[in-house]
Motif scaffolding. Structure first.
Motif, mmCIF file in Angstrom:
data_model
loop_
_atom_site.group_PDB
_atom_site.id
_atom_site.type_symbol
_atom_site.label_atom_id
_atom_site.label_comp_id
_atom_site.label_asym_id
_atom_site.label_seq_id
_atom_site.Cartn_x
_atom_site.Cartn_y
_atom_site.Cartn_z
ATOM 1 N N HIS A 41 0.831 -1.202 0.000
ATOM 2 C CA HIS A 41 0.000 0.000 0.000
ATOM 3 C C HIS A 41 0.871 1.260 0.000
ATOM 4 C CE1 HIS A 41 -3.927 1.749 0.624
ATOM 5 N NE2 HIS A 41 -3.453 2.514 1.587
ATOM 6 N N ALA A 44 3.256 2.526 2.989
ATOM 7 C CA ALA A 44 3.546 1.402 3.892
ATOM 8 C C ALA A 44 5.005 1.438 4.330
ATOM 9 C CB ALA A 44 3.239 0.077 3.198
ATOM 10 N N THR A 48 11.383 3.605 2.151
ATOM 11 C CA THR A 48 12.173 3.752 3.375
ATOM 12 C C THR A 48 12.902 2.439 3.666
ATOM 13 O OG1 THR A 48 10.430 5.200 4.197
ATOM 14 C CG2 THR A 48 12.053 4.446 5.799
ATOM 15 N N SER A 79 11.228 12.757 7.056
ATOM 16 C CA SER A 79 11.140 11.303 7.120
ATOM 17 C C SER A 79 11.357 10.640 5.768
ATOM 18 C CB SER A 79 9.780 10.909 7.662
ATOM 19 O OG SER A 79 8.785 11.452 6.836
ATOM 20 N N ALA A 83 13.741 7.312 1.532
ATOM 21 C CA ALA A 83 12.971 7.134 0.308
ATOM 22 C C ALA A 83 13.674 7.821 -0.855
ATOM 23 C CB ALA A 83 11.562 7.672 0.494
ATOM 24 N N LYS A 184 6.754 -0.669 10.549
ATOM 25 C CA LYS A 184 6.325 0.383 11.484
ATOM 26 C C LYS A 184 5.913 -0.205 12.832
ATOM 27 C CE LYS A 184 4.712 3.373 7.720
ATOM 28 N NZ LYS A 184 3.878 4.505 7.315
ATOM 29 N N ASP A 186 7.497 -0.031 15.398
ATOM 30 C CA ASP A 186 7.822 0.980 16.423
ATOM 31 C C ASP A 186 6.581 1.786 16.796
ATOM 32 O OD1 ASP A 186 8.362 3.825 14.628
ATOM 33 O OD2 ASP A 186 8.430 1.922 13.577
ATOM 34 N N ALA A 187 5.689 1.982 15.819
ATOM 35 C CA ALA A 187 4.486 2.793 16.059
ATOM 36 C C ALA A 187 3.466 2.066 16.929
ATOM 37 C CB ALA A 187 3.859 3.197 14.733
HETATM 38 P P1 GDP Z 1 6.074 4.023 0.338
HETATM 39 O O1 GDP Z 1 5.002 4.871 -0.235
HETATM 40 O O2 GDP Z 1 5.562 2.648 0.663
HETATM 41 O O3 GDP Z 1 7.364 3.974 -0.434
HETATM 42 O O4 GDP Z 1 6.400 4.648 1.801
HETATM 43 P P2 GDP Z 1 7.608 5.581 2.263
HETATM 44 O O5 GDP Z 1 8.859 4.804 2.382
HETATM 45 O O6 GDP Z 1 7.619 6.795 1.427
HETATM 46 O O7 GDP Z 1 7.138 5.911 3.760
HETATM 47 C C1 GDP Z 1 5.905 6.546 4.055
HETATM 48 C C2 GDP Z 1 5.959 7.208 5.416
HETATM 49 O O8 GDP Z 1 6.076 6.237 6.455
HETATM 50 C C3 GDP Z 1 7.146 8.139 5.584
HETATM 51 O O9 GDP Z 1 6.744 9.271 6.303
HETATM 52 C C4 GDP Z 1 8.130 7.299 6.391
HETATM 53 O O10 GDP Z 1 9.008 8.072 7.167
HETATM 54 C C5 GDP Z 1 7.203 6.503 7.280
HETATM 55 N N1 GDP Z 1 7.810 5.244 7.714
HETATM 56 C C6 GDP Z 1 8.434 4.323 6.945
HETATM 57 N N2 GDP Z 1 8.883 3.290 7.685
HETATM 58 C C7 GDP Z 1 8.522 3.555 8.963
HETATM 59 C C8 GDP Z 1 8.696 2.845 10.212
HETATM 60 O O11 GDP Z 1 9.289 1.782 10.301
HETATM 61 N N3 GDP Z 1 8.160 3.439 11.318
HETATM 62 C C9 GDP Z 1 7.498 4.623 11.273
HETATM 63 N N4 GDP Z 1 7.024 5.113 12.422
HETATM 64 N N5 GDP Z 1 7.342 5.315 10.135
HETATM 65 C C10 GDP Z 1 7.833 4.800 8.984
#
Ligand code: GDP
Length: 464
Positions: A41, A44, A48, A79, A83, A184, A186-187
């Motif tokens: 999604h 997700a 990152t 954040s 990425a 995530k 950690d969240a």
């Molecule tokens: P993508 O669209 O699936 O490529 O998602 P991104 O890598 O761009 O991440 C989307 C958001 O989720 C960003 O703001 C990241 O910093 C945050 N994020 C990614 N991994 C984690 C994680 O392990 N923990 C937390 N709390 N946030 C995360």
């Protein structure tokens, strides 16, 4: 002539003998290639996660990371630092959405991994299909945070249910091995209950999609905190209940595909380019079978033109020979650049790929609202080809699990049905039967900007 085992030029594949140079040193590199796609999604954490892994494995320098962090802070998106490692284009940075299938490389003890990043945004599903058609295995990233996992699975609006859609897509395109990275954590305070809940909810669905227990693996991670990615977690809340393999150990345990080195050349064209070293008629693509050598003759399909291999490059390095499994850039001599296009296939001169004008597929329809009818107009996606086509015949409706025929000649197809249909593309398209050649036998149908069905080619009925 509909016999797929006979080439257009009259030679049977059984008569094919690989040339000595193709096999010489073919097993020199003991580490096998594996193409891996990351799906899930939007938001997700795919970018990152991959950015972080590349950094931890030393594929991205401190300096580059620092530059990325600074740039992303300036745009108020701290954040997104990791990425940014994958999202190269300026336009993508401004929008904060991954658009292209980014390619990166890293190594594990047993494998050389080629990473295909798949965008999560619905509009960009075509890119994902083109990536998934090359993938040997997939990582499905799910967001464990409260509400986000639920949104990825069901949800409403724009990004509705991409977790399901992507899992279904990669499986229907033939990808059998899947690692689910529950991200995530950690969240949710690295909660075991949350991990178990997600696994318990997703597992039955993934099994329904056709993923088998033995090729389905689960791992709890935090991409942004770098937990459980390339080494065992240092986070006590996670260590308290998880001591299984980290993500990279699971990647290392994936099975690479057999390398079809001793078969006739099939090199799919992913993109066309011109560069100083490769010349004006150049392209990037993947060797699905056989090998090429600079100076050898090739036949470029669907046009059938003959060209000579001028030079071969792998990540900017000159090569004499490239073999099945490798992604390379190739410059050709003696051919007009206009004869090269994504979706084309560069072949052995005497054993070209079939150019199908009518073929049968086994489909899985996705979550469609408008039924598919005999005569429906669609956009056909197969490896890197993309063109208008017509659903010419609805042959039979199948039991989605058993594959047995439920009904002959159904009136229409609705959501989540499995069926055999006949497709007529507007122009001839380079494909193979999936049972003969997996990589060239996976298709997707789209309509109105949405993927409506995915599947595999079961028969070529008419060809040029
Ligand atoms: P993508 O669209 O699936 O490529 O998602 P991104 O890598 O761009 O991440 C989307 C958001 O989720 C960003 O703001 C990241 O910093 C945050 N994020 C990614 N991994 C984690 C994680 O392990 N923990 C937390 N709390 N946030 C995360």
């Amino acid at each position: 002539n509909a016999d797929a085992s006979t080439s257009t030029y009259g030679l049977s594949l059984e008569s094919y003998e690989p040339e000595p140079w193709m096999l010489k040193d073919a097993n020199k590199d003991s580490r096998q290639l594996l193409h891996l796609i990351v799906v899930g999604h939007v938001d997700a954490g795919k970018s990152t996660l991959m950015g972080r892994i590349l950094h931890l494995l030393g594929r991205v320098s401190q300096k580059e990371m620092h530059k990325n962090e600074k740039e992303s802070k300036q745009q108020g998106k701290g954040s997104f630092a990791y990425a940014f490692v994958l999202d190269e284009g300026a336009e993508e940075r401004a929008r904060g959405v991954t658009m292209t299938v980014a390619v990166a490389h890293f190594e594990t003890p047993k494998l050389r991994v080629v990473l295909l990043d798949a965008p999560g945004h619905r509009d960009f599903v075509p890119n994902m299909i083109s990536g998934a058609s090359q993938a040997d295995a997939a990582i499905l990233v799910v967001d464990a945070s409260i509400g986000a996992f639920e949104a990825g699975l069901e949800g409403e609006g724009q990004g509705r249910g991409q977790t399901r859609e992507h899992a279904q897509l990669v499986r229907s395109l033939g990808v059998e091995q899947l690692i689910v990275a529950v991200n995530k954590l950690d969240a949710v305070d690295f909660s075991k209950e949350r991990f178990d809940f997600i696994r318990g909810t997703l597992q039955p669905f993934l099994k329904q999609c056709g993923f088998k227990d033995g090729s389905l693996q689960w791992v709890p991670v935090s991409a942004s905190e770098g937990q459980n990615l390339t080494m065992a977690s240092t986070e006590s809340a996670l260590k308290a209940w998880y001591n299984g393999p980290c993500l990279i150990e699971l990647v290392d345990s994936l099975k690479p595909p057999p390398r079809l080195v001793a078969r006739p050349l099939r090199l799919t064209i992913a993109e066309v380019m011109k560069t100083r070293t490769l010349g004006p008629s150049a392209f990037g693509g993947k060797l699905e079978s056989g090998a090429i050598h600079s100076g050898t003759k090739v036949r470029v399909m669907p046009s059938g033109e003959i060209a000579t291999v001028k030079s071969i490059e792998l990540q900017g390095q000159q090569l004499k020979t490239a073999r099945a499994g490798e992604g390379v850039d190739v410059g050709l001599n003696g051919i007009d650049p206009g004869m090269l296009a994504p979706g084309g296939v560069v072949c052995h001169p005497d054993y070209p790929v079939p150019v199908a004008t009518r073929f049968e597929v086994q489909l899985l329809t996705l979550d469609i609202r408008t039924p598919i009818l005999k005569g429906s107009q669609v956009i056909l996606h197969v490896h890197h080809a993309r063109q208008p086509a017509r659903v010419d015949q609805l042959v039979s409706l199948l039991d989605p699990k058993k594959g047995t025929v439920l009904r002959q000649r159904p009136r229409h197809l609705t959501a989540n049905q499995s069926a055999i249909v006949v497709i007529v593309p507007d122009e001839g398209v380079c494909i193979e039967k999936y049972s003969d050649f997996r990589a060239l036998g996976r298709i997707a149908l789209r309509e109105g900007g949405k993927t409506i069905a995915v599947g595999i080619v079961t028969d070529i009925l008419e060809r040029k």
